[in-house]
Design an enzyme around this catalytic site. Structure first.
Site, PDB file in Angstrom:
ATOM      1  N   LYS A  77       0.669  -1.408  -0.036  1.00  0.00           N
ATOM      2  CA  LYS A  77       0.046  -0.162   0.087  1.00  0.00           C
ATOM      3  C   LYS A  77       0.680   1.314   0.106  1.00  0.00           C
ATOM      4  O   LYS A  77       0.425   2.035  -0.456  1.00  0.00           O
ATOM      5  CB  LYS A  77      -1.139  -0.109   1.188  1.00  0.00           C
ATOM      6  CG  LYS A  77      -2.069  -1.008   1.073  1.00  0.00           C
ATOM      7  CD  LYS A  77      -3.294  -0.779   2.122  1.00  0.00           C
ATOM      8  CE  LYS A  77      -4.324  -1.831   1.769  1.00  0.00           C
ATOM      9  NZ  LYS A  77      -5.147  -2.127   3.088  1.00  0.00           N
TER      10      LYS A  77
ATOM     11  N   LYS B  84      -5.206 -11.439  -5.285  1.00  0.00           N
ATOM     12  CA  LYS B  84      -6.206 -11.883  -4.216  1.00  0.00           C
ATOM     13  C   LYS B  84      -7.551 -11.189  -4.492  1.00  0.00           C
ATOM     14  O   LYS B  84      -7.461 -10.043  -4.981  1.00  0.00           O
ATOM     15  CB  LYS B  84      -5.692 -11.625  -2.953  1.00  0.00           C
ATOM     16  CG  LYS B  84      -6.546 -12.192  -1.756  1.00  0.00           C
ATOM     17  CD  LYS B  84      -6.104 -11.156  -0.575  1.00  0.00           C
ATOM     18  CE  LYS B  84      -6.560  -9.669  -0.365  1.00  0.00           C
ATOM     19  NZ  LYS B  84      -6.377  -9.358   1.075  1.00  0.00           N
TER      20      LYS B  84
ATOM     21  N   LYS C 150     -12.273  -6.785  -1.556  1.00  0.00           N
ATOM     22  CA  LYS C 150     -13.507  -5.893  -1.448  1.00  0.00           C
ATOM     23  C   LYS C 150     -13.361  -4.508  -1.731  1.00  0.00           C
ATOM     24  O   LYS C 150     -14.238  -3.742  -2.164  1.00  0.00           O
ATOM     25  CB  LYS C 150     -14.256  -6.065   0.019  1.00  0.00           C
ATOM     26  CG  LYS C 150     -13.518  -5.562   1.177  1.00  0.00           C
ATOM     27  CD  LYS C 150     -14.190  -5.737   2.304  1.00  0.00           C
ATOM     28  CE  LYS C 150     -13.858  -6.329   3.619  1.00  0.00           C
ATOM     29  NZ  LYS C 150     -12.349  -6.131   3.923  1.00  0.00           N
TER      30      LYS C 150
HETATM   31  P1  TYM Z   1      -9.991  -8.167   5.912  1.00  0.00           P
HETATM   32  O1  TYM Z   1     -11.217  -7.621   6.449  1.00  0.00           O
HETATM   33  O2  TYM Z   1      -9.223  -7.693   4.988  1.00  0.00           O
HETATM   34  O3  TYM Z   1     -10.937  -9.482   5.620  1.00  0.00           O
HETATM   35  C1  TYM Z   1     -11.467 -10.547   6.663  1.00  0.00           C
HETATM   36  C2  TYM Z   1     -10.993 -12.034   6.409  1.00  0.00           C
HETATM   37  O4  TYM Z   1     -11.125 -12.370   5.054  1.00  0.00           O
HETATM   38  C3  TYM Z   1     -10.048 -13.167   4.674  1.00  0.00           C
HETATM   39  N1  TYM Z   1      -9.837 -12.526   3.143  1.00  0.00           N
HETATM   40  C4  TYM Z   1      -9.939 -13.717   2.297  1.00  0.00           C
HETATM   41  N2  TYM Z   1      -9.723 -14.879   2.512  1.00  0.00           N
HETATM   42  C5  TYM Z   1      -9.691 -15.786   1.283  1.00  0.00           C
HETATM   43  N3  TYM Z   1      -9.644 -15.278   0.028  1.00  0.00           N
HETATM   44  C6  TYM Z   1      -9.666 -13.788  -0.112  1.00  0.00           C
HETATM   45  N4  TYM Z   1      -9.601 -13.469  -1.524  1.00  0.00           N
HETATM   46  C7  TYM Z   1      -9.683 -12.894   1.001  1.00  0.00           C
HETATM   47  N5  TYM Z   1      -9.815 -11.637   1.600  1.00  0.00           N
HETATM   48  C8  TYM Z   1     -10.082 -11.647   2.576  1.00  0.00           C
HETATM   49  C9  TYM Z   1      -8.780 -12.192   5.599  1.00  0.00           C
HETATM   50  O5  TYM Z   1      -7.655 -13.206   5.656  1.00  0.00           O
HETATM   51  C10 TYM Z   1      -9.621 -12.283   6.885  1.00  0.00           C
HETATM   52  O6  TYM Z   1      -9.687 -13.419   7.761  1.00  0.00           O
HETATM   53  N6  TYM Z   1      -6.183  -7.564   9.496  1.00  0.00           N
HETATM   54  C11 TYM Z   1      -7.595  -8.162   9.023  1.00  0.00           C
HETATM   55  C12 TYM Z   1      -8.910  -8.037  10.062  1.00  0.00           C
HETATM   56  C13 TYM Z   1      -8.400  -8.296  11.532  1.00  0.00           C
HETATM   57  C14 TYM Z   1      -8.200  -9.510  12.192  1.00  0.00           C
HETATM   58  C15 TYM Z   1      -8.029  -9.162  13.453  1.00  0.00           C
HETATM   59  C16 TYM Z   1      -8.375 -10.839  11.586  1.00  0.00           C
HETATM   60  C17 TYM Z   1      -8.253  -7.311  12.308  1.00  0.00           C
HETATM   61  N7  TYM Z   1      -8.068  -7.716  13.608  1.00  0.00           N
HETATM   62  C18 TYM Z   1      -7.648 -10.140  14.577  1.00  0.00           C
HETATM   63  C19 TYM Z   1      -8.015 -11.709  12.815  1.00  0.00           C
HETATM   64  C20 TYM Z   1      -7.742 -11.399  14.063  1.00  0.00           C
HETATM   65  C21 TYM Z   1      -8.356  -7.728   7.639  1.00  0.00           C
HETATM   66  O7  TYM Z   1      -7.927  -6.892   7.279  1.00  0.00           O
HETATM   67  O8  TYM Z   1      -9.184  -8.719   7.247  1.00  0.00           O
END
Ligand code: TYM
Length: 334
Positions: free
Chosen positions: A111, A198, A201
């Site tokens: 980023k 990947k 969203k």
């Molecule tokens: P975020 O909001 O980007 O995504 C949420 C969850 O979805 C998974 N994910 C995917 N899995 C498979 N294929 C994809 N294309 C894909 N895109 C997203 C992510 O791996 C995630 O599990 N930093 C995290 C949010 C977070 C978090 C936490 C997670 C904040 N604190 C504590 C676990 C524990 C994030 O940005 O996820």
């Protein structure tokens, strides 16, 4: 009973990548673990957000959590910013993490490369400590996430080991060391338009992802226009055929059928027929979720659940935060 924590950012409507990589795991796990599922709105503001939209997306994500089948009787569902311990813990964690560790995070590198270091917020750099805080505050043993979060989990484990060593007395652990749990199938759902990156969203090309709230006609269209290859052979080979392999793994996650079985069923058939059936499978997966979602969004039930969730979360999070403060000598009294 072991504890689970996971979160999703309300930075847009979740995609089927979020569903397959994360939410789908949550539904099964809530029956076997003490679960905390969070809407991490403080993470979302590391990049600019429209205030009205952010609030809408936060509520919408909460409704989706319930619509996919998370049960507030089994799991604690809450909004991160409603539990102030997260921001407090994040500060302590930042002060025990080096800038070097944070600059090595690939998400930050990607980023900040795109926007230049002066064009991104400091929060983008210190985002992983906030995530570490989420996990440690609930004494989580296990963190179900998609593959892209692996590096953040490694940082979390390094932090916990260092913190316990630095501040724990007589080998008494202050924080619990968590393990990462990545879905065996679908831990990394790829973009429909560029199957080497990947599904996200926040992709500016909406054809690259299927949002969980896309209408049936949109879903069918996006799948029809998904990038494949010119061989016309339906087989799972992510390295040489990333497009069709990605579609096969989405098909498998949507139907519960093993990839091999699906590939065998389409032997000798063309991509057109395969895509039509995949479109229907995804529509069938999302239609009941969307129906429950729309009903929940206008119900009072949703706010009651989130109020209760925040209350339950605060009890646990504040205890851990106090333990952290005591260990490092903050405040007057233990
Ligand atoms: P975020 O909001 O980007 O995504 C949420 C969850 O979805 C998974 N994910 C995917 N899995 C498979 N294929 C994809 N294309 C894909 N895109 C997203 C992510 O791996 C995630 O599990 N930093 C995290 C949010 C977070 C978090 C936490 C997670 C904040 N604190 C504590 C676990 C524990 C994030 O940005 O996820």
């Amino acid at each position: 009973m072991e504890t689970i924590f996971s979160g999703i950012q309300p930075s847009g409507i979740p995609t089927i990548g979020n569903y397959i990589g994360a939410m789908k795991q949550f539904i099964e796990l809530q029956n076997h673990y003490n679960c905390y599922f969070c809407i991490v709105d403080e993470h979302a503001i590391t990049v600019p957000q429209d205030p009205l939209k952010l609030r809408q997306q936060t509520r919408s994500l909460a409704a989706l959590y319930l619509a996919v089948g998370l049960d507030p009787e089994k799991a604690t569902i809450f909004i991160q910013s409603e539990v102030s311990a997260h921001a407090e813990a994040a500060w302590i964690i930042q002060c025990n993490t080096t800038i070097g560790e944070l600059e090595r995070m690939t998400q930050f590198k990607d980023k900040s490369q795109k926007n230049g270091r002066t064009g991104v917020s400091a929060g983008l750099l210190t985002y992983p400590p906030l995530m570490v805080g989420d996990i440690v505050l609930y004494n989580a043993n296990l963190v179900p996430v998609g593959d892209d979060q692996k590096q953040h989990l490694e940082l979390t484990r390094d932090f916990v080991e260092r913190f316990n060593k630095r501040y724990g007395q007589a080998n008494q652990e202050i924080l619990v060391l968590p393990e990462v749990k990545i879905a065996e199938q679908g831990g990394r759902v790829m973009s429909l338009q560029d199957p080497t990156s990947k599904m996200s969203k926040s992709d500016s090309n909406a054809k690259g992802f299927i949002s969980m709230l896309d209408e049936a006609t949109v879903i069918r269209k996006k799948i029809k226009s998904a990038v494949t290859d010119s061989t016309g052979i339906i087989e799972y080979d992510p390295e040489n055929k990333p497009g069709i392999s990605n579609l096969l793994s989405i098909f498998s996650a949507a139907t519960g059928r093993p990839i091999d079985e699906i590939a065998a069923a389409y032997e000798g058939k063309g991509y057109g027929e395969f895509k039509t059936d995949l479109g229907e499978a995804v529509v069938d997966l999302l239609a009941p979720i969307q129906e429950r979602y729309h009903a929940l969004l206008v119900s009072d039930e949703l706010d009651d659940i989130l109020d209760r969730g925040a209350e339950q979360a605060r009890l646990v999070a504040n205890k851990t935060l106090q333990r952290m403060k005591n260990a490092i000598g903050l405040g007057r009294k233990p």
